[in-house]
Design a protein around this motif. Structure first.
Motif: not given
Length: 220
Positions: A18-32, A107-114
């Motif tokens: 379930a943690m990995k699912y939350a992680q994957s959904m958070t990354w999906r949101a960041i990408e979108q 879920g918790d994730a973060g990334a930088t973009f330019t």
């Protein structure tokens, strides 16, 4: 129960899957969301878009404030407010930090973009992800304590020519709400962090110019 074990306690509903699912959904949101952010947009407009993306993806709730930082605000820590409401430039840098609940887990994730082609901004964003990967690999291969992870991170950042913000040192996650366990920062944790319970955060600053980069993900 030892102090370290108490800081890694979880609820009855917790599962690593379930943690990995939350992680994957958070990354999906960041990408979108990153595909929607464009030069000329205000920081507040990007934040509103982020809330819309999370809602459309079916998140249960936000468990920490959605943060999107443009330009010089990339130097701000989580608890610091943005300066003003900057507009994203044609050659600029920004990061996204999302914390949302999916399936009862955080879920918790973060990334930088330019945007554009500023070489130092591109290098800063890339260095932040590279350093995260180095520290994550050090944890996986050497099984060191959280304190040692951040000592190593600071050492590696300096060698790479960047400044690591040690006011940002990672934190617990689990089935919602993790806050009841009072675990403190990963960088102060005196044992090797277990899989699926901790977020490794890396925030870098350019040594001269007013911008930085951020990357975080679940240690899993």
């Amino acid at each position: 129960m030892t102090a370290s074990a108490a800081k890694e306690a979880v609820g009855e509903l917790y599962s690593l899957d379930a943690m990995k699912y939350a992680q994957s959904m958070t990354w999906r949101a960041i990408e979108q969301l990153s595909e929607l952010i464009r030069p000329g947009m205000l920081e507040s407009e990007a934040t509103a878009l982020g809330k819309q993306v999370l809602t459309e993806l079916g998140m249960q709730r936000i468990w920490h404030p959605l943060l999107i930082r443009f330009g010089a605000n990339t130097l701000k820590t989580f608890k610091q407010r943005s300066d003003g409401d900057p507009r994203l430039g044609e050659h600029d840098i920004y990061f996204i930090d999302l914390g949302a609940v999916w399936g009862g887990h955080e879920g918790d994730a973060g990334a930088t973009f330019t945007t554009g082609n500023d070489p130092e901004m591109l290098a800063c964003a890339a260095a932040c992800k590279t350093l995260f990967d180095q520290v994550e690999r050090y944890w996986r291969e050497e099984q060191v304590a959280g304190q040692e992870l951040y000592r190593y991170a600071a050492e590696q950042a300096e060698a790479m020519g960047w400044v690591l913000n040690l006011d940002i040192k990672g934190h617990r996650v689990s089935d919602f709400p993790h806050a009841i366990y009072r675990a403190g920062d990963l960088g102060d944790f005196a044992a090797c962090p277990n899989v699926g319970l901790w977020i490794l955060e890396i925030q870098l600053a350019h040594p001269q110019r007013p911008f930085g980069a951020f990357y975080e993900d679940l240690l899993a």
